[in-house]
Design a protein around this motif. Structure first.
Motif, short mmCIF file in Angstrom:
data_model
loop_
_atom_site.label_atom_id
_atom_site.label_comp_id
_atom_site.label_asym_id
_atom_site.label_seq_id
_atom_site.Cartn_x
_atom_site.Cartn_y
_atom_site.Cartn_z
N GLU A 14 0.83 -1.19 0.00
CA GLU A 14 0.00 0.00 0.00
C GLU A 14 0.87 1.25 0.00
O GLU A 14 2.02 1.24 0.47
N GLU A 66 -4.12 0.80 -2.28
CA GLU A 66 -4.18 -0.36 -1.39
C GLU A 66 -3.15 -1.42 -1.81
O GLU A 66 -2.57 -1.36 -2.88
N TYR A 116 -5.58 -11.34 0.81
CA TYR A 116 -6.62 -11.58 1.84
C TYR A 116 -7.75 -12.48 1.33
O TYR A 116 -8.93 -12.24 1.60
N LEU A 155 -8.36 -8.82 -2.54
CA LEU A 155 -8.09 -7.63 -3.35
C LEU A 155 -7.31 -8.04 -4.58
O LEU A 155 -6.40 -8.89 -4.51
N LEU A 189 -11.43 -4.65 -4.33
CA LEU A 189 -12.12 -5.86 -3.89
C LEU A 189 -12.69 -6.58 -5.10
O LEU A 189 -13.37 -5.98 -5.93
N THR A 200 -13.04 -9.38 2.68
CA THR A 200 -11.84 -10.19 2.65
C THR A 200 -11.76 -11.12 3.85
O THR A 200 -12.27 -10.82 4.93
N TYR A 217 -11.59 -5.60 4.47
CA TYR A 217 -11.73 -4.84 3.24
C TYR A 217 -13.02 -5.22 2.52
O TYR A 217 -13.38 -6.38 2.42
N GLU A 253 -16.19 -7.57 12.00
CA GLU A 253 -14.83 -7.43 11.49
C GLU A 253 -13.83 -7.78 12.60
O GLU A 253 -14.00 -7.37 13.75
N GLY A 306 -13.54 -1.06 9.51
CA GLY A 306 -12.38 -0.19 9.35
C GLY A 306 -11.56 -0.05 10.61
O GLY A 306 -11.43 -0.99 11.39
#
Length: 650
Positions: free
Chosen positions: A144, A259, A288, A305, A311, A338, A359, A391, A415
């Motif tokens: 990234e 990313e 991922y 990704l 994605l 992901t 993600y 998440e 996030g």
């Protein structure tokens, strides 16, 4: 005798002040002694036999400096060794230097060895195959880049060719494309552009342009080359018809964050040769992704990704084990975030617990449900509390697998949110209408919690943090959690376990070893202990010994028996402890990353005691007991397991 006059208020205040100063000085001088005394008392407490019998015990593993790697992935091989994969280890310098690492640890000898690592399998997907190999696919093609570090505008360019004539065209890294105002952009990699395809539609021939995508960077720094709407670009150096037929298209070229980009290489790691064996490339680049076994023994790759950090919108694919090749699976198009967590059900369907590693859309693909791979139908399952906090949660198919209950632990908001939850919920997939029901809360809100199935049917949970990557939470600079606990499915409650001494959050793992202990590795905190400076990767390794290892008396043993069994077989295993054997468990080894472990499961084997051993009946259904290597444990009437005996299920 005249009474002594009472001291004035001033003298009394002065006396109190002097006393406080003296006491403060005494405390300050003796603080190291007090800390040492507290530590000594703690060591005395946790090393008492009675304490270990109740809570278990942690020990630190000696790791030679040359083998201290950033443990991103870990798997227990049927040789008894632990495969520890770092790849570039979330280290840009290592990535750019091409320094990728894998280490093997042998718990039987406490020895480490290095394994050559061909490409950056950092944040790949992995799962066990029926032959015991570990399929490792995807990984990192590019790191990234944060917005503050991007000096030149960049974006994804589609090179298109509208001519069916001629063969493939190679455009080398650095090829220049020009905008309408002659702003120059250069390609970041070599690409091959095929000719267009001529297809007949009735009496007409239609031309379908070919295309290939590539990153481009503006030649000049700054904001001038930024383009925020779709535009067409011409390729410098083309002549004749090529000038008209070959061109570039880009939706936008900006200085926004870029990313991680996924790789498409794939390997089978062979536990016997202890080497990566290259197999066919994936159809899509994936970073991922989740790899999960299908009912036919092949493997499904889901999410991730792509090479440009986007994605994948439900473009899943399958690995054909016999051919060692990947193929697209357009009939199984379904989008998930992901690293989605799947658990194979007894009838071959997949249950998506809702757990994931982040993600993706904050709405699409986050609802738990049952995925039928025969027709691509998906049935949502209701009842999950805090449904937007899945998440960095973890989930486990509770023991035994035949009961088809899945438990989800903790998790956080989407996030980098500092919010997390202590909830656990449980779903019975055997119910006519499966729905999550509340389980007991964890002691504290937690993300990144590792959950490990034990031979006595307990689920050991350890590590995690309340904040994002161990960061701030409710006013505290750091939020790593050291409390551990064991969930007892029969009682539906947690029991306290000994506290760990090493914080574990993002990029950590925990795995059951054949001797019944649990090894914990990794952790990638955002900040150091002060919460002000960047964190460093945790390279220390701890091992937890559960309470059952401290009970008086000998452990049961399995003295011999076949190394291979088949579904539905009834097999005798000799043991001198048949009289006190109360249960047998077949536990599939873990392959874990980002608290995702689709392999882990414990299968109950009906047991009959015989004069010189036990007769065990193995399930018939692949969905209950997928083919592959397992650890066979006998558990006695004290809840003490034998050392696991490796058995291959065909």
């Amino acid at each position: 005798m005249n009474p002594r006059p009472r001291p004035t208020l001033t003298r009394r205040l002065l006396s109190y002040l002097i006393t406080l100063v003296v006491l403060g000085f005494v405390v300050a001088v003796n603080r190291p002694m007090m800390a040492a005394a507290n530590q000594a008392y703690r060591e005395f407490t946790i090393n008492r036999q009675s304490y270990k019998e109740k809570y278990g015990h942690w020990s630190r593993l000696h790791v030679p400096d040359s083998f201290r790697v950033n443990a991103i992935h870990a798997a227990l091989l049927h040789t008894g060794k632990v495969l520890i994969i770092a790849g570039s280890g979330n280290n840009r310098e290592a990535f750019e230097a091409g320094t990728f690492r894998t280490v093997l640890f042998d718990p039987a000898t406490d020895r480490f060895t290095e394994v050559p690592t061909p490409t950056d399998v950092f944040c790949a997907g992995h799962t066990f195959l029926g032959n015991g190999n570990v399929l490792v696919a995807g990984g990192t093609k590019s790191y990234e880049r944060l917005e503050k570090d991007i000096t030149h505008a960049a974006g994804v360019m589609k090179l298109k060719n509208e001519s069916p004539n001629g063969g493939p065209r190679t455009f080398r890294k650095g090829t220049t494309l020009l905008s309408a105002d002659n702003t120059r952009y250069r390609t970041r990699a070599d690409v091959v552009l095929n000719p267009a395809t001529a297809m007949k539609h009735g009496d007409q021939t239609m031309i379908h342009a070919s295309e290939v995508e590539v990153w481009v960077d503006a030649e000049k720094p700054g904001d001038g080359p930024i383009v925020r709407k779709p535009a067409q670009y011409r390729v410098e150096g083309l002549t004749g018809d090529d000038q008209r037929n070959i061109y570039g298209l880009a939706d936008k070229i900006t200085r926004e964050k870029q990313e991680y980009g996924g790789d498409k290489t794939a390997y089978e790691f062979d536990p016997t040769t202890e080497r990566y064996v290259r197999v066919g490339d994936m159809v899509k680049h994936r970073w991922y992704p989740t790899l999960t076994e299908m009912p036919d023994g092949n493997v499904l790759a889901v999410s991730g990704l792509d090479e440009f950090g986007r994605l994948l919108p439900g473009d899943n694919e399958r690995y054909l084990v016999d051919r060692r090749q990947w193929e697209a699976a357009p009939g199984l198009k379904r989008q998930f975030p992901t690293y989605p967590a799947f658990h194979i059900m007894d009838d071959g369907r997949l249950f998506y617990s809702g757990s994931n590693s982040g993600y993706g859309s904050d709405k699409i693909g986050r609802t738990p449900g049952i995925w039928d791979l025969t027709d691509n139908s998906f049935t949502p399952t209701p009842g999950l509390r805090n449904p937007r906090m899945t998440e960095t949660s973890s989930s486990v198919l509770l023991p035994p697998a035949q009961e088809q209950k899945v438990m989800i632990f903790g998790g956080g908001a989407v996030g980098e949110s500092p919010v997390s939850t202590a909830r656990t919920d449980i779903i019975d997939l055997n119910a006519p209408r499966p729905a999550y029901r509340p389980g007991p809360d964890l002691p504290k809100p937690v993300r990144y919690l590792n959950a490990v199935i034990l031979p006595d049917d307990g689920v050991f949970t350890t590590g995690g943090s309340s904040g994002y990557r161990g960061g701030p939470y409710r006013g505290e600079a750091r939020s790593d959690l050291f409390n551990s606990q064991i969930y007892r499915p029969r009682a539906n409650r947690f029991e306290k376990a000994a506290d760990s001494t090493v914080g574990r959050n993002y990029h950590s793992e925990a795995i059951l070893l054949p001797d019944g202990r649990v090894i914990t590795l990794g952790s990638d905190p955002l900040y150091d202990e002060t919460g002000r400076n960047p964190g460093s990767f945790e390279k220390r390794i701890e091992v937890y010994s559960p309470p059952y290892l401290f009970k008086k008396g000998d452990r049961p043993t399995i003295t011999s028996g076949p190394r291979e069994v088949s579904h539905g077989s009834v097999i005798h295993f000799p043991t001198p402890d048949a009289g006190r054997a109360v249960s047998a468990r077949l536990i599939r080894p873990s392959a874990v990353t980002h608290v995702l472990d689709v392999d882990q499961r414990s299968v109950a084997l009906p047991l009959l005691r015989r004069p010189h051993g036990v007769t065990l009946t193995f399930p018939k259904r692949d969905g209950v007991m997928p083919s592959g290597w397992y650890m066979l444990f006998l558990v006695d009437d004290r809840g003490v397991p034998s050392v696991g005996r490796w058995v291959r299920v065909r």
